[in-house]
Write an enzyme that holds these catalytic residues in place. Structure first.
Site, mmCIF file in Angstrom:
data_model
loop_
_atom_site.group_PDB
_atom_site.id
_atom_site.type_symbol
_atom_site.label_atom_id
_atom_site.label_comp_id
_atom_site.label_asym_id
_atom_site.label_seq_id
_atom_site.Cartn_x
_atom_site.Cartn_y
_atom_site.Cartn_z
ATOM 1 N N GLU A 1 0.830 -1.205 0.000
ATOM 2 C CA GLU A 1 0.000 0.000 0.000
ATOM 3 C C GLU A 1 0.867 1.258 0.000
ATOM 4 O O GLU A 1 1.971 1.264 0.541
ATOM 5 C CB GLU A 1 -0.934 -0.006 1.211
ATOM 6 C CG GLU A 1 -1.938 -1.154 1.190
ATOM 7 C CD GLU A 1 -2.844 -1.156 2.402
ATOM 8 O OE1 GLU A 1 -2.693 -0.256 3.271
ATOM 9 O OE2 GLU A 1 -3.704 -2.054 2.484
ATOM 10 N N HIS B 1 -2.423 9.926 -26.763
ATOM 11 C CA HIS B 1 -2.514 8.973 -27.873
ATOM 12 C C HIS B 1 -3.781 9.208 -28.692
ATOM 13 O O HIS B 1 -3.793 8.940 -29.899
ATOM 14 C CB HIS B 1 -2.500 7.552 -27.321
ATOM 15 C CG HIS B 1 -2.401 6.498 -28.386
ATOM 16 N ND1 HIS B 1 -1.295 6.364 -29.197
ATOM 17 C CD2 HIS B 1 -3.273 5.537 -28.782
ATOM 18 C CE1 HIS B 1 -1.479 5.370 -30.044
ATOM 19 N NE2 HIS B 1 -2.672 4.855 -29.817
ATOM 20 N N LYS C 1 0.011 0.360 -42.166
ATOM 21 C CA LYS C 1 0.228 -0.555 -41.042
ATOM 22 C C LYS C 1 -1.070 -1.211 -40.612
ATOM 23 O O LYS C 1 -2.128 -0.579 -40.611
ATOM 24 C CB LYS C 1 0.823 0.200 -39.840
ATOM 25 C CG LYS C 1 1.187 -0.696 -38.656
ATOM 26 C CD LYS C 1 1.697 0.105 -37.475
ATOM 27 C CE LYS C 1 0.576 0.704 -36.650
ATOM 28 N NZ LYS C 1 1.031 1.319 -35.397
ATOM 29 N N ALA D 1 8.621 -1.183 -29.248
ATOM 30 C CA ALA D 1 9.442 -0.780 -30.399
ATOM 31 C C ALA D 1 9.330 -1.744 -31.570
ATOM 32 O O ALA D 1 10.096 -1.638 -32.529
ATOM 33 C CB ALA D 1 10.907 -0.589 -30.007
ATOM 34 N N GLY D 2 8.370 -2.663 -31.530
ATOM 35 C CA GLY D 2 8.164 -3.554 -32.659
ATOM 36 C C GLY D 2 7.714 -2.801 -33.897
ATOM 37 O O GLY D 2 8.198 -3.049 -35.011
ATOM 38 N N THR D 3 6.768 -1.862 -33.722
ATOM 39 C CA THR D 3 6.306 -1.040 -34.838
ATOM 40 C C THR D 3 7.439 -0.200 -35.414
ATOM 41 O O THR D 3 7.617 -0.115 -36.630
ATOM 42 C CB THR D 3 5.155 -0.120 -34.387
ATOM 43 O OG1 THR D 3 4.034 -0.909 -34.015
ATOM 44 C CG2 THR D 3 4.749 0.834 -35.494
#
Length: 350
Positions: free
Chosen positions: A58, A155, A226, A258-260
């Site tokens: 907590e 976003h 994409k 970071a795949g994209t």
């Protein structure tokens, strides 16, 4: 920071009395380094607050000086911090208890400065029986008693409409663009001229952001086709636009696994780009992000300090600070000035 004492009427006495307003900064444990830089920019050190996690897990908070009547700015992105041992969920809950403690201590206004707004990618239902978690976080903050929220490069723009309290949206676009303009200005050292740039949007959803970024650099625009067959999995089909022999700048709001970004960089290089760089506001960098960035054909990845980097970051990552923008915005909110003037009216990037 100078204070001012407006003359107002007490509702009972009917005589003028003085209210000394104060601006106070407090930092959670998610990014104390950013809070320190913001304080240095506006000439006001963060005040003392005791924060700890009990053995049960907590979170505890106590302000170590009076905040009665003050405008309290709580600097806490909803991110993990490996140095302080906070997870993203810990950071969110810590912000909640800081808000609640400030409300209970009779702060005049409580403003959450959370440059990285957690759960922002869960802004709608993509499949049946999913939560809209970004809306849930907004309700949590309002229930705790926050008076205002500041975030940077959301976003999705619709998150602003999930709040019933004032919401200020900031952008790091100018800071990032200035970095690349400086590289082009010093072309004898970097080998890059302004006309060499092409800004690349990693998907259709980032086109408006990329177009604004390209305008700041006076550069052309390209778009990647994409698709996401699964969560945190990206497939890039083609490059729409001319990148042949250019310095391609892949611009996004977030770098997570970071795949994209790796797939985008490889696609752009295969399409004939001479060099590939990347820029993003929020370096979430979870999972195997460092491995992907190290393997990607990227010369440099420029991010801001909204989220602290975990140890072991690749040398190709460069951090530029957004503390100046955040500090100027905090001052303007305190002084009841226009926030959009900090960005020349260009802080709506959606």
């Amino acid at each position: 920071m100078s204070s001012f004492a407006p003359e107002i009427l007490h509702p009972n006495a009917g005589a003028p009395w003085s209210l000394n307003r104060r601006l106070m900064l407090f930092s959670g444990r998610a990014n104390p380094a950013l809070a320190g830089q913001i304080g240095a920019h506006i000439g006001l050190a963060p005040s003392r607050v005791k924060l700890k996690t009990f053995s049960s897990g907590e979170v505890y908070c106590r302000y170590e000086e009076s905040i009665r009547g003050a405008d309290v700015f709580l600097i806490q992105p909803m991110c993990r911090n490996d140095e302080t041992g906070l997870s993203a969920n810990d950071a969110l809950l810590e912000l909640m208890v800081m808000i609640d403690a400030a409300v209970g201590a009779s702060a005049h206004r409580v403003i959450a400065v959370t440059p990285w707004y957690g759960y922002s990618r869960q802004d709608k239902k993509s499949a049946p029986r999913e939560p809209i978690s970004a809306r849930m976080v907004a309700r949590m903050l309002e229930s705790a008693g926050v008076d205002r929220v500041l975030a940077m490069d959301l976003h999705a723009g619709q998150i602003q409409g999930m709040f019933q309290v004032p919401f200020d949206h900031m952008t790091a676009m100018m800071v990032l663009a200035e970095h690349f303009n400086q590289l082009a200005a010093d072309h004898t050292a970097t080998g890059v001229r302004p006309e060499d740039y092409v800004v690349v949007a990693p998907d259709a959803g980032r086109v408006k952001l990329a177009k604004k970024f390209a305008d700041l650099l006076r550069a052309d625009l390209a778009i990647l086709d994409k698709e996401r067959p699964a969560q945190q999995v990206a497939e890039i089909g083609a490059v729409i636009g001319d990148v042949q022999g250019k310095v391609a700048l892949i611009v996004d709001d977030i770098i997570d696994t970071a795949g994209t970004l790796r797939a985008a960089a490889e696609t752009v290089m295969n399409a004939g780009a001479g060099r590939v760089w990347a820029a993003a506001t929020h370096a979430v960098l979870s999972g195997n992000a460092y491995e992907n960035l190290q393997a990607a054909p990227l010369e440099e990845i420029v991010v801001t300090d909204t989220i602290p980097l975990a140890p072991g970051a690749p040398e190709k990552i460069r951090v530029v600070s957004c503390a100046g923008i955040l500090g100027d915005t905090i001052q303007r909110i305190y002084q009841c000035d226009s926030v959009s003037e900090v960005f020349g009216g260009h802080n709506q990037v959606f």
